[in-house]
Design a protein around this motif. Structure first.
Motif, mmCIF file in Angstrom:
data_model
loop_
_atom_site.group_PDB
_atom_site.id
_atom_site.type_symbol
_atom_site.label_atom_id
_atom_site.label_comp_id
_atom_site.label_asym_id
_atom_site.label_seq_id
_atom_site.Cartn_x
_atom_site.Cartn_y
_atom_site.Cartn_z
ATOM 1 N N ASP A 1 0.827 -1.266 0.067
ATOM 2 C CA ASP A 1 -0.099 0.059 0.328
ATOM 3 C C ASP A 1 0.775 1.071 -0.084
ATOM 4 N N ALA A 2 0.704 2.253 -0.978
ATOM 5 C CA ALA A 2 1.276 3.418 -1.066
ATOM 6 C C ALA A 2 0.494 4.620 -1.179
ATOM 7 N N ASP A 3 -0.794 4.379 -1.586
ATOM 8 C CA ASP A 3 -1.484 5.285 -1.832
ATOM 9 C C ASP A 3 -2.161 6.338 -0.780
ATOM 10 N N PRO A 4 -1.796 7.545 -0.794
ATOM 11 C CA PRO A 4 -2.275 8.407 0.359
ATOM 12 C C PRO A 4 -3.775 8.340 0.701
ATOM 13 N N GLN A 5 -4.513 8.042 -0.344
ATOM 14 C CA GLN A 5 -6.057 8.121 -0.066
ATOM 15 C C GLN A 5 -6.474 6.952 0.725
ATOM 16 N N THR A 6 -5.503 5.712 0.684
ATOM 17 C CA THR A 6 -5.898 4.571 1.272
ATOM 18 C C THR A 6 -4.363 4.264 2.401
ATOM 19 N N GLY A 7 -3.937 5.075 2.902
ATOM 20 C CA GLY A 7 -2.588 5.360 3.591
ATOM 21 C C GLY A 7 -2.555 4.916 5.122
ATOM 22 N N PRO A 8 -1.584 4.894 5.671
ATOM 23 C CA PRO A 8 -1.548 4.608 6.901
ATOM 24 C C PRO A 8 -1.647 5.608 7.863
ATOM 25 N N ALA A 9 -2.129 5.512 9.165
ATOM 26 C CA ALA A 9 -2.087 6.571 10.051
ATOM 27 C C ALA A 9 -0.245 6.674 10.629
ATOM 28 N N VAL A 10 0.051 7.956 10.770
ATOM 29 C CA VAL A 10 1.359 8.173 11.249
ATOM 30 C C VAL A 10 1.303 9.426 12.343
ATOM 31 N N TYR A 11 2.122 9.251 13.128
ATOM 32 C CA TYR A 11 2.331 9.983 14.164
ATOM 33 C C TYR A 11 3.726 10.949 14.169
ATOM 34 N N GLY A 12 3.331 12.080 14.358
ATOM 35 C CA GLY A 12 4.747 13.156 14.246
ATOM 36 C C GLY A 12 4.527 14.248 14.690
ATOM 37 N N THR A 13 5.718 15.089 15.366
ATOM 38 C CA THR A 13 5.459 16.483 15.829
ATOM 39 C C THR A 13 6.583 17.330 15.133
ATOM 40 N N THR A 14 7.134 16.846 14.007
ATOM 41 C CA THR A 14 8.268 17.593 13.391
ATOM 42 C C THR A 14 7.863 17.805 11.807
ATOM 43 N N ASP A 15 8.149 19.196 11.272
ATOM 44 C CA ASP A 15 8.102 19.374 9.856
ATOM 45 C C ASP A 15 6.933 19.027 9.110
ATOM 46 N N GLY A 16 5.923 19.332 9.759
ATOM 47 C CA GLY A 16 4.427 19.278 9.008
ATOM 48 C C GLY A 16 3.511 18.269 9.687
ATOM 49 N N LEU A 17 3.727 17.606 10.537
ATOM 50 C CA LEU A 17 2.639 17.051 11.481
ATOM 51 C C LEU A 17 2.781 17.656 12.897
ATOM 52 N N THR A 18 1.547 17.640 13.280
ATOM 53 C CA THR A 18 1.190 18.235 14.577
ATOM 54 C C THR A 18 0.648 17.167 15.320
ATOM 55 N N GLY A 19 0.849 15.878 14.934
ATOM 56 C CA GLY A 19 -0.011 14.879 15.771
ATOM 57 C C GLY A 19 -0.300 13.711 14.839
ATOM 58 N N TRP A 20 -1.431 13.283 14.825
ATOM 59 C CA TRP A 20 -1.740 12.216 13.691
ATOM 60 C C TRP A 20 -2.011 12.701 12.370
ATOM 61 N N GLY A 21 -1.424 12.128 11.416
ATOM 62 C CA GLY A 21 -1.878 12.450 9.978
ATOM 63 C C GLY A 21 -2.019 10.917 8.968
ATOM 64 N N VAL A 22 -2.185 11.089 7.864
ATOM 65 C CA VAL A 22 -2.267 10.217 6.864
ATOM 66 C C VAL A 22 -1.218 10.351 5.856
ATOM 67 N N VAL A 23 -0.322 9.398 5.633
ATOM 68 C CA VAL A 23 0.682 9.498 4.802
ATOM 69 C C VAL A 23 1.007 8.333 4.045
ATOM 70 N N GLY A 24 1.130 8.593 2.673
ATOM 71 C CA GLY A 24 1.361 7.676 1.742
ATOM 72 C C GLY A 24 2.697 7.769 0.826
ATOM 73 N N GLY A 25 2.555 7.304 -0.510
ATOM 74 C CA GLY A 25 3.578 7.245 -1.185
ATOM 75 C C GLY A 25 4.582 6.142 -1.118
ATOM 76 N N THR A 26 5.297 5.793 -1.972
ATOM 77 C CA THR A 26 6.336 4.477 -1.915
ATOM 78 C C THR A 26 7.038 4.568 -0.819
ATOM 79 N N SER A 27 7.318 5.655 0.018
ATOM 80 C CA SER A 27 8.054 5.859 0.942
ATOM 81 C C SER A 27 7.136 5.075 2.177
ATOM 82 N N ALA A 28 5.851 4.742 1.829
ATOM 83 C CA ALA A 28 5.314 4.044 3.060
ATOM 84 C C ALA A 28 5.573 2.352 2.593
ATOM 85 N N SER A 29 5.340 1.985 1.269
ATOM 86 C CA SER A 29 5.474 0.818 1.018
ATOM 87 C C SER A 29 6.942 0.063 1.458
ATOM 88 N N SER A 30 8.117 0.878 1.225
ATOM 89 C CA SER A 30 9.453 0.344 1.247
ATOM 90 C C SER A 30 9.652 -0.119 2.641
#
Length: 427
Positions: A328-357
């Motif tokens: 899975d890499a589609d941001p529309q079907t992507g995983p939940a990700v938690y971060g507080t640096t560089d663009g996230l202030t808590g939970w978000g949904v992130v995709g791209g082949t950066s998720a699949s690798s």
């Protein structure tokens, strides 16, 4: 190296298309590796998820001879604290469903890919990124506790963060890859909760710095190394190949988020398992419970500089073809990700082949056989234990003539390789 000197293309039309694609990319991007890391860019030119307006590329427009990360952040899903339902936590039963953030979690991914709940305790999955994420360990703790995964900390020996020379200090400056790093850590955790995690932070987003980081990861005992970044291959692509050649260690890389076209390095190297991308959706009433198709953004392409490995036999590409496998890499079907640096202030949904690798690196860790992957040949000799992805395409501008290079088809195809995990039998 001139790829036309020693090859007889199976289909001249395909070869002409491939070379025209290369020329177009070289004209547009100039020579060598192009693209760089920067903070999340939400301008029109940085929109991610082709055809969608609700995603942004974490790493934006670039300097020459640098690489960019492939994370794509949903801009319509932001914020939220990472907590479990108090009653569920007190009872030791894991997260309460109502408390879970939007996006796929570890249980979803394990169900979709039929993965076991245990394994990988003797494996160390390294992720290589550019720059420091100062909140990486704290953010990882929130993700893992939210989903009831065991703690992975410096104190208990599960987590370690070093610079590209292998030292705990000094760490590099923040390069804007914080969302990428959070995604990588969370996806390894989702796939293999018992694996140890090593984060190696390169000084700069260059092939030399990140390649040196791969060497450091291997020297420190990594059994799998995930690389969620890349640059369009050019005439100097072979100069970086040695960094990604470590027999006995599985080196995994994202295929890119540009759709069909010129392949990305390091994914194009023959010693690397190149990971494409899918769209993964729950489908009640089906035998699997999920449906999967090639993601429109998944990178695929035929190399103009790197010879075809002996174990790869697709008909229309005389060079190294990308990708080998997918998840899975589609941001529309992507995983939940938690971060507080560089663009996230808590939970978000992130995709791209950066998720699949990193997820696939975690699956290899879960199976515990990294020595099977000095390259991707194992998937070409035994792909029966993979879900074959037979629909969707990654046509974002350049057509491939309707064949496997840019369409999900039965058997091998460019966007998804031989398919996605169906348990760990193929790993």
């Amino acid at each position: 190296m001139n790829p036309t000197d020693s090859r007889t293309p199976a289909k001249p039309v395909r070869t002409r298309l491939r070379l025209l694609t290369v020329l177009a990319a070289v004209t547009a991007l100039a020579a060598g590796f192009a693209t760089t890391a920067s903070a999340v860019n939400t301008t029109a030119g940085a929109k991610g998820g082709p055809g969608k307006g609700n995603t942004a590329k974490v790493c934006g427009t670039a300097k020459a001879h640098q690489v960019r990360c492939f994370a794509e952040l949903r801009t319509d899903v932001r914020g939220g604290k990472g907590v479990r339902g108090a009653a569920a936590a007190a009872a030791g039963k894991g997260p309460a469903a109502a408390a879970l953030p939007q996006g796929l979690g570890p249980a979803d991914l394990h169900a979709a890919y039929k993965l076991p709940t245990t394994g990988g305790a003797n494996q160390t999955v390294a992720i290589v990124d550019a720059g420091d994420d100062p909140t990486a360990e704290a953010d990882l703790a929130v993700y893992r506790s939210t989903y009831g995964l065991p703690p992975c900390t410096t104190a208990n020996g599960c987590f370690k963060k070093v610079n590209e020379r292998g030292a705990a200090t000094p760490l590099p400056q923040d390069m804007g890859w914080g969302v990428e790093i959070a995604l990588d850590l969370d996806m390894v955790s989702a796939a293999c909760p018992q694996c140890k995690i090593l984060l190696v932070e390169g000084d700069q987003p260059t092939m030399d710095d990140l390649g040196a980081s791969v060497n450091t990861a291997v020297a420190l005992g990594a059994t799998e190394v995930s690389n969620s970044y890349g640059g369009t291959e050019g005439g100097d692509v072979l100069s970086g190949a040695a960094y990604y050649t470590h027999p006995g260690v599985a080196i995994v890389a994202s295929s890119g988020d540009y759709g069909y076209g010129v392949p990305s390095a390091p994914a194009v190297y023959p010693s690397v398992v190149s990971v494409g991308g899918t769209s993964l959706t729950k489908a009640a009433g089906t035998a699997r419970g999920w449906t999967e198709s090639a993601w429109i953004g998944a990178g695929s392409g035929c190399s103009a500089w790197i010879d075809k490995p002996a174990w790869q036999h697709d008909a229309n590409c005389p060079g190294r073809m990308v990708a080998d496998v997918a998840a899975d890499a589609d941001p529309q079907t992507g995983p939940a990700v938690y971060g507080t640096t560089d663009g996230l202030t808590g939970w978000g949904v992130v995709g791209g082949t950066s998720a699949s690798s990193p997820f696939l690196a975690g699956v290899i860790g879960l199976a515990g056989n990294p020595q099977k992957f000095p390259n991707a040949s194992a998937f070409y000799t035994n792909h029966s234990a993979l879900f074959d992805v037979t629909s969707g395409n990654n046509i974002t501008g350049i057509e491939c003539g309707g064949d496997y290079q840019c369409n999900g088809v039965a058997g091998y195809d460019g966007p998804t390789g031989w398919g996605t995990p169906n348990g760990i039998g193929g790993f």
